[in-house]
Design a protein around this motif. Sequence first.
Motif, short mmCIF file in Angstrom:
data_model
loop_
_atom_site.label_atom_id
_atom_site.label_comp_id
_atom_site.label_asym_id
_atom_site.label_seq_id
_atom_site.Cartn_x
_atom_site.Cartn_y
_atom_site.Cartn_z
N ASN A 170 -5.22 28.19 7.58
CA ASN A 170 -5.13 28.72 8.94
C ASN A 170 -6.42 28.46 9.73
O ASN A 170 -6.37 28.18 10.92
N ASN A 171 -7.55 28.56 9.05
CA ASN A 171 -8.84 28.42 9.74
C ASN A 171 -9.26 26.97 9.98
O ASN A 171 -9.94 26.69 10.97
N PHE A 172 -8.91 26.06 9.08
CA PHE A 172 -9.52 24.73 9.12
C PHE A 172 -8.55 23.55 9.20
O PHE A 172 -9.01 22.42 9.34
N ASN A 173 -7.24 23.75 9.09
CA ASN A 173 -6.36 22.59 8.92
C ASN A 173 -6.43 21.58 10.05
O ASN A 173 -6.52 20.38 9.82
N ASN A 174 -6.39 22.01 11.30
CA ASN A 174 -6.44 21.05 12.42
C ASN A 174 -7.77 20.31 12.48
O ASN A 174 -7.81 19.08 12.58
N GLU A 175 -8.85 21.06 12.41
CA GLU A 175 -10.18 20.46 12.48
C GLU A 175 -10.39 19.49 11.32
O GLU A 175 -10.93 18.39 11.49
N LEU A 176 -9.94 19.87 10.14
CA LEU A 176 -10.11 19.04 8.95
C LEU A 176 -9.29 17.75 9.05
O LEU A 176 -9.78 16.66 8.75
N TYR A 177 -8.06 17.88 9.50
CA TYR A 177 -7.20 16.69 9.63
C TYR A 177 -7.82 15.68 10.60
O TYR A 177 -7.90 14.49 10.30
N PHE A 178 -8.29 16.13 11.74
CA PHE A 178 -8.85 15.21 12.73
C PHE A 178 -10.20 14.66 12.28
O PHE A 178 -10.55 13.53 12.61
N PHE A 179 -10.93 15.41 11.48
CA PHE A 179 -12.17 14.92 10.88
C PHE A 179 -11.85 13.72 9.97
O PHE A 179 -12.48 12.68 10.05
#
Length: 174
Positions: free
Chosen positions: A8-17
């Motif tokens: 919930n906290n990191f999935n979007n940011e991590l994917y785009f990274f």
Amino acid sequence: METQKIWNNFNNELYFFILKKVKNKEVSNDIFQNTFLKIHENLSQLKNDEKARAWVFQIARNEIANYFNKESVYVENLEDNKENEVEEYQNICCFDKFINDLPEIYKQVIELVYIQGKKQNDIATELDISLENVKARIKRAKDILKKNFNECCKYEFDKNGKLIGESNCSNCKP
């Protein structure tokens, strides 16, 4: 901390990274999936929840590095195969003669692709022609070369399009 909370906290940011680093959607999806699998398997190693972000991104960086390490080995092996293939065909009688006898537009692309190892996109740019035109010239050149090998040297082609048979160039030597 639980895997769901990390998700919930990191999935979007991590994917785009990951996507920014590898520049390929399919590969990014694989690395992203592997990253969360490792996060889930090693969650017990995370001692401090405040360091979760750094920990998660370090796992992603390691997965990205693993991908590029595997990819570089593959590319290296591909280059080795190209050199072996050219050497293999250079031992065939008439190889150079048939290439030199090609019309200039066909000879040029064959030399650039198969002898110099350039990519077809780069050749299209260099010659200021379309990629489709480069592909068509390569196909026509190969057809001419196959015909010449068949007629002159009595070679045949197996089901994979490789030359087979023994050299008999007495027919085509001047």
